[in-house]
Design an enzyme around this catalytic site. Structure first.
Site, PDB file in Angstrom:
ATOM      1  N   THR A  45      -6.984   3.236   0.336  1.00  0.00           N
ATOM      2  CA  THR A  45      -7.245   3.922  -0.916  1.00  0.00           C
ATOM      3  C   THR A  45      -7.915   5.262  -0.687  1.00  0.00           C
ATOM      4  O   THR A  45      -8.929   5.543  -1.126  1.00  0.00           O
ATOM      5  CB  THR A  45      -8.356   2.970  -1.620  1.00  0.00           C
ATOM      6  OG1 THR A  45      -9.565   2.924  -0.685  1.00  0.00           O
ATOM      7  CG2 THR A  45      -7.733   1.514  -1.822  1.00  0.00           C
ATOM      8  N   LEU A  92     -17.554  -1.730   8.430  1.00  0.00           N
ATOM      9  CA  LEU A  92     -17.426  -1.478  10.087  1.00  0.00           C
ATOM     10  C   LEU A  92     -17.313   0.216  10.178  1.00  0.00           C
ATOM     11  O   LEU A  92     -16.652   0.587   9.157  1.00  0.00           O
ATOM     12  CB  LEU A  92     -16.063  -2.317  10.614  1.00  0.00           C
ATOM     13  CG  LEU A  92     -14.796  -2.048  10.150  1.00  0.00           C
ATOM     14  CD1 LEU A  92     -14.290  -0.737  10.583  1.00  0.00           C
ATOM     15  CD2 LEU A  92     -13.877  -3.064  10.582  1.00  0.00           C
ATOM     16  N   ASN A  97     -22.209   4.088   1.090  1.00  0.00           N
ATOM     17  CA  ASN A  97     -21.658   5.275   1.642  1.00  0.00           C
ATOM     18  C   ASN A  97     -22.146   6.363   1.200  1.00  0.00           C
ATOM     19  O   ASN A  97     -22.222   7.548   1.740  1.00  0.00           O
ATOM     20  CB  ASN A  97     -20.059   5.293   1.561  1.00  0.00           C
ATOM     21  CG  ASN A  97     -19.568   4.444   2.934  1.00  0.00           C
ATOM     22  OD1 ASN A  97     -20.168   3.847   3.668  1.00  0.00           O
ATOM     23  ND2 ASN A  97     -18.147   4.346   2.930  1.00  0.00           N
ATOM     24  N   CYS A 124     -13.916   7.685   5.415  1.00  0.00           N
ATOM     25  CA  CYS A 124     -14.659   7.003   4.428  1.00  0.00           C
ATOM     26  C   CYS A 124     -15.505   7.952   3.445  1.00  0.00           C
ATOM     27  O   CYS A 124     -15.315   8.096   2.219  1.00  0.00           O
ATOM     28  CB  CYS A 124     -15.488   5.931   4.930  1.00  0.00           C
ATOM     29  SG  CYS A 124     -14.342   4.617   5.535  1.00  0.00           S
TER      30      CYS A 124
HETATM   31  P1  NAD Z   1      -5.510   2.901   7.085  1.00  0.00           P
HETATM   32  O1  NAD Z   1      -4.768   3.992   6.350  1.00  0.00           O
HETATM   33  O2  NAD Z   1      -5.631   3.055   8.652  1.00  0.00           O
HETATM   34  O3  NAD Z   1      -4.151   1.795   6.988  1.00  0.00           O
HETATM   35  C1  NAD Z   1      -3.856   1.083   5.781  1.00  0.00           C
HETATM   36  C2  NAD Z   1      -2.594   0.397   6.300  1.00  0.00           C
HETATM   37  O4  NAD Z   1      -2.035  -0.353   4.933  1.00  0.00           O
HETATM   38  C3  NAD Z   1      -1.527   1.295   6.647  1.00  0.00           C
HETATM   39  O5  NAD Z   1      -1.109   0.737   7.829  1.00  0.00           O
HETATM   40  C4  NAD Z   1      -0.398   1.039   5.678  1.00  0.00           C
HETATM   41  O6  NAD Z   1       0.821   1.221   6.173  1.00  0.00           O
HETATM   42  C5  NAD Z   1      -0.642  -0.214   5.116  1.00  0.00           C
HETATM   43  N1  NAD Z   1      -0.068  -0.488   3.676  1.00  0.00           N
HETATM   44  C6  NAD Z   1       0.010   0.424   2.735  1.00  0.00           C
HETATM   45  N2  NAD Z   1       0.843   0.016   1.653  1.00  0.00           N
HETATM   46  C7  NAD Z   1       1.144  -1.362   2.123  1.00  0.00           C
HETATM   47  C8  NAD Z   1       2.008  -2.414   1.546  1.00  0.00           C
HETATM   48  N3  NAD Z   1       2.457  -2.226   0.364  1.00  0.00           N
HETATM   49  N4  NAD Z   1       2.194  -3.388   2.227  1.00  0.00           N
HETATM   50  C9  NAD Z   1       1.859  -3.502   3.490  1.00  0.00           C
HETATM   51  N5  NAD Z   1       0.925  -2.483   4.083  1.00  0.00           N
HETATM   52  C10 NAD Z   1       0.636  -1.640   3.334  1.00  0.00           C
HETATM   53  O7  NAD Z   1      -6.536   2.434   6.253  1.00  0.00           O
HETATM   54  P2  NAD Z   1      -8.039   2.029   6.652  1.00  0.00           P
HETATM   55  O8  NAD Z   1      -9.053   3.152   7.291  1.00  0.00           O
HETATM   56  O9  NAD Z   1      -7.855   0.714   7.532  1.00  0.00           O
HETATM   57  O10 NAD Z   1      -8.700   1.471   5.388  1.00  0.00           O
HETATM   58  C11 NAD Z   1      -8.472   0.499   4.483  1.00  0.00           C
HETATM   59  C12 NAD Z   1      -9.401   0.279   3.441  1.00  0.00           C
HETATM   60  O11 NAD Z   1     -10.620  -0.041   4.127  1.00  0.00           O
HETATM   61  C13 NAD Z   1      -9.581   1.644   2.695  1.00  0.00           C
HETATM   62  O12 NAD Z   1     -10.097   1.152   1.441  1.00  0.00           O
HETATM   63  C14 NAD Z   1     -10.934   2.171   3.298  1.00  0.00           C
HETATM   64  O13 NAD Z   1     -11.696   2.853   2.265  1.00  0.00           O
HETATM   65  C15 NAD Z   1     -11.906   0.954   3.569  1.00  0.00           C
HETATM   66  N6  NAD Z   1     -12.608   1.176   4.834  1.00  0.00           N
HETATM   67  C16 NAD Z   1     -12.195   1.644   5.830  1.00  0.00           C
HETATM   68  C17 NAD Z   1     -13.111   1.946   6.990  1.00  0.00           C
HETATM   69  C18 NAD Z   1     -12.860   2.708   8.044  1.00  0.00           C
HETATM   70  O14 NAD Z   1     -13.571   2.981   9.016  1.00  0.00           O
HETATM   71  N7  NAD Z   1     -11.543   3.207   8.360  1.00  0.00           N
HETATM   72  C19 NAD Z   1     -14.376   1.303   6.815  1.00  0.00           C
HETATM   73  C20 NAD Z   1     -14.486   0.469   5.862  1.00  0.00           C
HETATM   74  C21 NAD Z   1     -13.800   0.431   4.734  1.00  0.00           C
END
Ligand code: NAD
Length: 433
Positions: free
Chosen positions: A86, A152, A210, A262
């Site tokens: 997001t 995380l 956050n 984040c």
């Molecule tokens: P990321 O960008 O690493 O991964 C997102 C994944 O979703 C990608 O692999 C993408 O290909 C996939 N995706 C997108 N559209 C899709 C669809 N239609 N069908 C299937 N797969 C699809 O993101 P992230 O860092 O893992 O973050 C994910 C969420 O978690 C975000 O909202 C983020 O704010 C939240 N978050 C992230 C962290 C962090 O440390 N990275 C920690 C807590 C919360």
């Protein structure tokens, strides 16, 4: 329990691997076919300590699977977690929910009321309600939606998932509560706090947490700037403040500003949520500005070392990822600081234990090295930008001997001036001291 995870990034992959380690059967689905093909071969697509071994273990126990197509598998799951990205929308900083809505729209046709859908992605308040309405506008029997934001931290993601400070679950029914308790059963049995609340509060808890941590970082960075002007030492100040149990010592380390996937996007989204609700979050708006200012202050600091002329100076950066133990470069301070110096004529060398793969796309016209010694050879300044463990015990004498002019800017305050100067360096610069 059979769990589906949609979106296999940092959060989706770590959650999938950990849920399978809890004993559930997990299928992780991503639209990125290349990523899925690699994962099917046991190749981990991100750098996260401990992840590879746990992935291997659960894949060979036949509890963890990877698939590319959503439609073929959806009926198999009891619970489906959405963990797509997001990111910030260009321009206004709002959370971009395109991927989330695209998944929800696809699921609407496939999901049945016996299943539970969980939003793990960080989403603005009200999103769960809007997705709920989207899913249920035509159904007789309602599909249940749960908010389960993730906390995380990259670099310690497995530990954070397996031993969380808390699990936040926003929901509306006892049935959903029972199923979520089952999903997190190993944590529940070991008394890790699982807090059940309403979806709106769960959404706000994630952003407010956050935003609060980002505020702590920006606060100490501003105090560091003040310390530099008045002769105080920010390390002493942080320590003295942190000893107060009401304040705590975490997130009180002065540095080049927060970054990562984040804090930058979540602070912007949170400010936006406030503006849209007509309740401006003035503190967080100031935090966002302060974080931009600290990066610029670091640029000024480095320029000042060379009387504002870095033309043809060789500057070696040690670390460019936004923090240690990750290969994530999203919004790293290096993405502001390095180009600013490069564009003023500096020759940039970079060594990062994990950042090169991602960094090469983002930082152009710089020299990447796979060894620290090669990166610092004949340079005029080393800048410690990320506090990787291997930078905490550098052979300073060896490094200073390799350099053309032995200067160090330690933007993480790892060393003391006396030990650096004793080791052959001519000058040492740090933050807030
Ligand atoms: P990321 O960008 O690493 O991964 C997102 C994944 O979703 C990608 O692999 C993408 O290909 C996939 N995706 C997108 N559209 C899709 C669809 N239609 N069908 C299937 N797969 C699809 O993101 P992230 O860092 O893992 O973050 C994910 C969420 O978690 C975000 O909202 C983020 O704010 C939240 N978050 C992230 C962290 C962090 O440390 N990275 C920690 C807590 C919360």
């Amino acid at each position: 329990m059979r769990i589906g995870i949609i979106g296999v990034g940092y959060v989706g992959l770590v959650s999938g691997v950990c849920f399978s380690d809890f004993g559930h059967t997990v299928t992780c689905i991503d639209k990125d076919r290349n990523k899925i093909e690699q994962l099917k071969e046991g190749v981990v697509t991100i750098y996260e300590p401990g992840l590879e071994a746990l992935l291997e273990k659960n894949m060979s126990s036949k509890r963890l699977f990877f698939e590319h197509k959503l439609d073929d598998f959806i009926q198999d799951f009891d619970v489906i977690f959405i963990a797509v990205g997001t990111p910030s929308r260009r321009g206004d900083g709002r959370a971009n929910l395109d991927d989330l809505y695209s998944v929800a729209t696809t699921l609407k046709k496939l999901i049945s009321p016996s299943q539970i859908l969980v939003i793990k992605s960080t989403v603005p308040v009200g999103t769960n309600e809007r997705v709920y309405k989207l899913l249920n506008d035509t159904c007789q029997e309602n599909i249940e939606l749960v908010s389960n934001p993730e906390f995380l931290r990259e670099g310690s993601a497995i530990e954070d998932f397996m031993k969380p400070d808390r699990v936040i679950v926003g929901l509306k029914s006892d049935r959903a509560k029972k199923i979520m308790r089952e999903a997190y059963r190993p944590l529940y049995l070991r008394d890790f706090p699982i807090m059940f609340t309403d979806p709106e509060s769960a959404e706000i808890i994630k952003y407010a947490s956050n935003a609060f941590l980002a505020t702590k970082v920006s606060f100490i960075n501003e105090v560091a700037a003040l310390c530099e002007q008045v002769g105080a030492n920010i390390k002493e100040v942080s320590k003295g403040m942190g000893l107060d149990g009401r304040i705590g010592s975490k997130f009180l380390h002065a540095g080049p500003g927060y970054g990562g996937s984040c804090f930058p996007k979540d602070t912007k989204a949170f400010a936006n949520i406030g503006r849209e609700a007509g309740v401006r979050q003035e503190i967080i708006e100031a935090v966002i500005k302060a974080n931009e200012a600290v990066k610029n202050r670091m640029i000024e600091k480095i320029l000042g070392i060379f009387d504002d002329n870095v033309s043809d100076k060789v500057i070696s950066f040690l670390g460019v990822t936004f923090k240690p133990n990750t290969d994530d470069m999203r919004e790293a301070p290096s993405l502001t600081i390095v180009p600013a110096l490069r564009d003023r004529g500096a020759i940039i060398n970079i060594y990062d234990p994990q950042g090169r793969r991602e960094g090469e796309y983002l930082l152009k016209n710089v020299n990447w090295f796979d060894s620290l010694e090669d990166a610092v050879k004949r340079s005029d300044l080393i800048v410690i930008l990320t506090e990787w463990n291997e930078f905490r015990a550098l052979d300073l004498e060896k490094i200073s001997a390799l350099m053309r002019t032995a200067l160090m800017a330690d933007l993480r305050n790892i060393y003391s001036e006396s030990e650096v100067l004793k080791s052959g360096f001519e000058k040492y610069f740090s933050v807030g001291r």
